[in-house]
Design an enzyme around this catalytic site. Sequence first.
Site, short mmCIF file in Angstrom:
data_model
loop_
_atom_site.label_atom_id
_atom_site.label_comp_id
_atom_site.label_asym_id
_atom_site.label_seq_id
_atom_site.Cartn_x
_atom_site.Cartn_y
_atom_site.Cartn_z
CB THR A 1 -5.09 6.39 -3.13
OG1 THR A 1 -5.80 5.27 -3.63
CG2 THR A 1 -5.28 6.47 -1.63
CD GLU B 1 -2.96 -0.93 0.15
OE1 GLU B 1 -2.59 -1.16 -1.03
OE2 GLU B 1 -4.12 -0.60 0.44
#
Lengths: 321, 321
Positions: free
Chosen positions: A196, A143
Site C-alpha cells: 500500500t 491500518e
Amino acid sequence: MRLCHFMTLDFKTHNMNEIKIFCPATIANLSCGFDVLGLCLDNVGDEMVIRKSDKKGIRITKLVGADLPLETEKNVAGVAALAMLEALNSDAGFDIEIYKNIKAGSGIGSSAASSAGAVFGINELLGRPFEIKDLVPFAMQGEKLACGNAHADNVAPALLGGFTLVRSYSPLDIIKIESPSELYATVVHPQIELKTSDARSVLKQTVSLKSAIMQWGNVGGLIAGLYTKDYDLIGRSLHDEIVEPIRSVLIPGFDLIKRTALGNGALGSGISGSGPSIFALSKGEATAKQIAKAMSAVYDEMKLPYEIHVSKVNPDGVRIL
Amino acid sequence: MRLCHFMTLDFKTHNMNEIKIFCPATIANLSCGFDVLGLCLDNVGDEMVIRKSDKKGIRITKLVGADLPLETEKNVAGVAALAMLEALNSDAGFDIEIYKNIKAGSGIGSSAASSAGAVFGINELLGRPFEIKDLVPFAMQGEKLACGNAHADNVAPALLGGFTLVRSYSPLDIIKIESPSELYATVVHPQIELKTSDARSVLKQTVSLKSAIMQWGNVGGLIAGLYTKDYDLIGRSLHDEIVEPIRSVLIPGFDLIKRTALGNGALGSGISGSGPSIFALSKGEATAKQIAKAMSAVYDEMKLPYEIHVSKVNPDGVRIL
C-alpha cells in the site's frame, strides 16, 4: 436485522471467555471513491479466536497462514486491540489466534480484517462497551501500522458490512449504505505483492479541478445508485479519473482484465484498494461467476498465478462463528 | 405526481397556441457539489409567455424587468430555443415574452430560468417531442452564451425540480433526487453584481488531492443525507474545501452572514452558484425565516442593499401557470 442479531449474541457472549470470528475481506476505493468508499465481502476472510486471559494486555499467541510479526506492537491486530484497551483504561488481557486466508499486500484489506476482528472480538468479550461504529478509530490504528496512514475505507466496511462512506476523517463520520441484494463482486488477485505504501507513493498530490469534478460527480452517482438500487447507474459511476490511470500500470494485465470483465457483463471494474487485486461488480451471481471464468482465462493465458473470488456483499461485517 | 400533472396538461396544451409559465430560480453547487449539484426554488422566479407564430424561428418580443438583449442569438432564451428547434429540424416559430424577477448576476440561476423556461414552454406547445430531461442540453446552450460554459447545474434543477446531480457531462447524465419535505432554503442577494465568468476566473485549475478527497466525501454524504432524509448529515456535508475559500472574498460580509445563518439554526450555508447570493438550508420554514431575519439584520447594519427569499424546495421545476 443487526439489533436482532445482537440480542441473540448478548445471550451467547455473556460470561463468554472465548470467541471465534470471521473477519471479512473488503474492497476499498471502488473506482471513484478513493479513500472514502469500501464494501464488505461475504465469503473471503480470515478467522480469529480471542480468549480472555488473566494476564493484562494483548498477546498474539498463534498466527497461521502468513509470515507476520507476533510481537503485539508490531502486529496490526495487537495495535488495534491495545488502542481499544487504552481508551477503556482497562486492565483486561486477551490472547489472540489469527488464521489468515487473506494475503498481505493483496489489496482486499488483509490488515483491516485483522484490526477489525481484534477490536470486534474483544468488544464482544467485554460485554460490548462500544457501538460497532465506535470501534473504527481503534481498528484504524492497525491500518496506520500497516501502511503509515490511518485510513478507514477497509476497516469501516469490515466492521459495519455493506458499503461504507467515510464522509469525513476529522471528525470521523462514517455512513453505512445497504447494498442492493443482487450486487456481486468478483475479485482476482494476481500473485504479485504491491505494498500500500508503494502504491500510495506513485500518486500525485494535486489533481486537476476538472478531474476532481468528474470524480465527485461519480461518487454522487454511485451513492444515488446504491440507494435507488439502480444497477446501471452504479455501473456508470464506477469510473476513476484520478488514481486508476496512475496505479494500473503497476498491475500486470490490468487493462485486459478490466476490458474482459466489462465484456462479460460487469457493471464496472477497477483496482481493489491499492491493488494488485482487480474487482468487478455485477448484477447477479451468474454474471459474477462468468466474469471470474473470463478473468481466469486471461491470467491462465499470461501464465500468471492468481486467486479469484466471487462473493455477494456481506451486509453485516465481522461475524461470530 | 409528475405523470398525473402531465396527463392534465396534455389535455390543456393540445392545440394550445400560447403558454404562460413560471421559471424558477435555482441554487447551484451547494457547497460541496461544485459544477454538479443544484436545487430548485419554489417561490422565486421569472414568468414567460410563449406564443406560436406563423413566422419561422424565435423572437424575443418583450423583456420586462431586466436590461438584456432582445436579439435572439444574444438572448439565452433565444439561443436555447433555437438549439431545440434545430435538433427537431423544425419550421415552427415562436414569440417569447420574458418577465424577469431574478436579477442577472445574482447567482440564483437567472439565465438558467430563461433558458429552461424557453425550451420547456416550446416543448409543451409542440406536443412534447422531448422528455423533460432531454431538454437540458438545449437549455445548456443558453448557459454557454451567458457565461461561456455550458454548465447544467442550474438548468437541470430548473427543469426537473428537487435536487439534481450532474453525474457526468460527457455523456450528459443527470440524476434527480427528491428533496426531504421539510428542507427550506434562505437566500440573500447583496446588491452587487458578480459575473459568473469573473467568479470562475479566480478559481485555480488544480486542487490538492487531500481537498478533493474531502470534497467527494461530502458529496457522497449529501446525497446519502437526501435519500435518508437525515437533516444532520445534510448539514455536516454542506462544506466546501475548494471553491468557497477563494470566491467568498468577493462577497461583502460573507463570513458574518454564514456564521449568522449557522448561529440561527441553519443546517449549512454557502455561496449560491458563483455568488454573490448566499444560501442557507434549514429544517422547517420557521428556522428558514428566522435565518432570513438574522441575515437581514447583518446587511442592514452594513447598510448594504439586499433581496432575501425563503423558499421550500420546488419538487417539479418549471410549471405552467
